[in-house]
Scaffold this motif. Structure first.
Motif: not given
Lengths: 259, 217
Positions: B71, B75-78
């Motif tokens: 998606p 988001s999906g990152y550190q």
């Protein structure tokens, strides 16, 4: 894009996660590596002081620093695997948005990193005691390694169990670290089971960690009394905790993705 | 083509099950760009996660032909890792080799126009920089389906123009599923619309119909 085999994908994911763990764990200045050594060394130093004032120089044929190193360092390893497992999912939450990254991978990466680092720390600390001038002679390296492996499997299994609980039910999860703290005092990190009164022995022998540390100590001395210990008991613990941990993860990993 | 086979998805709440999707049987065409409409909390993001394979229906199954993105959003990152490290992570899990990784990183760095900030932790980025970074990463990989979850073109006119061009280029070879609160963007990018409401999905054959339905909600 051609399809990759599941194994290839998992290896790629574990590699990527490992690099991510190394970066965040040991920090920009690699101080985390120093801390991995300092923490057990400090605790060993404190207990060495206590033994010094108690007038003891050896336990079961092992000089005090070696005796303590084989209890304290593996205990810290055990504790670290469990603590790291408990936060494995939350710490990698953002990365679970990629279908390739599965919940199990986050546990496995953290465990693998701890398995290797803590083994190096343990060996180096033992080498340090030898280099400082204490007597260190490894008489049975197989039992040393086997005890470490059994400890690892138990820690990994319990890490999975507590990791599932803590991710799905953070409130009761808060009790787990509180339970781990007193565990150090009943695990034979700084005493030998052979020197306790019989009724205490009977009770404490239920604790698998005592068996691990005592077997490790027995690998440094022909005279170390292992008559109270049982490898079968440890193997049973390893099998049971790993099985239960994997089952709990298998039943819950989908739910854990959306926590 | 996306096929929903008797799909039910709910979340347990203290008041009982809250249904996002209830017994959905549906086939979405494989050659259309699809706008996803619905009120806040109606399940647009859950739908994206179901399609991306990071959430699962309680009953039934979803089949998608071709490879699907994660998606794509913010988001999906550190946050503790740098832009480069985050991008490298994604390259690695997609099995890219060293030279491919270098190529992707160069693309992302130049597309995002982050300059030295590419080497800084993501948590130090402003929201605009974060959007640019997310956009660049999302466009660096090739998929058959792009699941776009509130990833919108940001920045000045020139940067927006660049994003639009990239979208258009991708549209020729891939399909988009679009979640956005920006109706104009949906209108521009999508051919058809689906409307999630009260556990069901309504398909509208033109995007204008879908927008009308959404506006009259």
């Amino acid at each position: 894009m051609q399809a990759r085999s599941p194994l290839k994908i998992q290896i790629a994911v574990l590699h990527a996660l490992l690099i991510r763990e190394l970066k965040t764990r040991f920090g920009a200045y690699r101080l985390g590596i120093a801390w991995a050594f300092i923490e057990p060394l400090l605790q060993i130093a404190v207990f060495m002081g206590l033994f010094y004032f108690g007038g003891r120089s050896s336990v079961g044929g092992l000089e005090i620093p070696l005796f303590l190193a084989t209890g304290i360092a593996p205990f810290l390893y055990f504790k670290k695997v469990i603590m790291q497992s408990m936060s494995a999912v939350n710490a990698n939450k953002n990365l679970l948005i990629y279908r390739q990254v599965r919940v199990f991978d986050t546990f496995l990466t953290r465990f693998a990193l701890e398995f290797v680092t803590s083994f190096i720390v343990l060996v180096v600390i033992i080498l340090i005691t030898w280099w400082v001038g204490y007597k260190v002679s490894l008489v049975n390296s197989l039992i040393f390694i086997y005890a470490y492996i059994l400890l690892s499997i138990i820690a990994f299994g319990l890490g999975l169990i507590f990791g599932v609980i803590n991710t799905l039910y953070p409130e009761p999860g808060k009790f787990i670290p509180a339970l781990l703290r007193p565990l150090m005092f009943i695990s034979g990190t700084f005493f030998s089971i052979n020197e306790l009164p019989a009724n205490a022995q009977e009770l404490l022998l239920w604790n698998p960690l005592i068996h691990v540390f005592e077997f490790m100590r027995s690998s440094f001395s022909y005279d170390y009394d292992t008559s109270l210990l049982s490898l079968e008991y440890l193997e049973l613990w390893a099998l049971a905790s790993l099985t239960l941990g994997l089952l709990m993860l298998r039943a819950n990993w989908r739910k854990m993705l959306t926590q | 083509m996306i096929t929903f086979n008797n799909v039910t998805k709910y979340y347990p709440t203290p008041q009982g099950r809250h249904y996002i999707l209830k017994d959905i049987n549906l086939t979405l065409p494989g050659d259309k760009n699809i706008g996803v409409f619905g009120a806040n909390g109606s399940g647009k993001s859950t739908l994206m996660r179901l399609l991306a394979g990071v959430d699962f229906p309680n009953r039934g199954s979803i089949k998608i032909e071709g490879n699907v993105s994660w998606p794509l959003g913010l988001s999906g990152y550190q946050g503790s890792m740098t832009g480069r490290e985050n991008a490298e992570f994604i390259c690695r899990i997609y099995g890219k080799d060293k030279s491919e990784i270098r190529e992707k990183l160069d693309y992302i760095k130049s597309f995002s126009e982050l300059g030295d900030f590419f080497e800084m932790p993501l948590k130090s980025y402003s929201s605009g920089m974060r959007s640019k970074f997310s956009f660049a990463v999302s466009m660096a990989f090739d998929f058959d389906y792009y699941l776009i979850d509130e990833l919108t073109a940001v920045g000045d006119k020139r940067f927006k123009e660049k994003c639009k061009k990239t979208f258009d280029a991708k549209k020729g070879i891939a399909n988009f599923l679009f979640v956005s609160h920006n109706i104009n963007e949906l209108k521009r990018q999508c051919d058809i619309g689906i409307f999630i409401k009260d556990g069901s999905i309504h398909v509208h054959d033109t995007i204008d119909d879908a927008i009308d339905a959404y506006n009259s909600m």
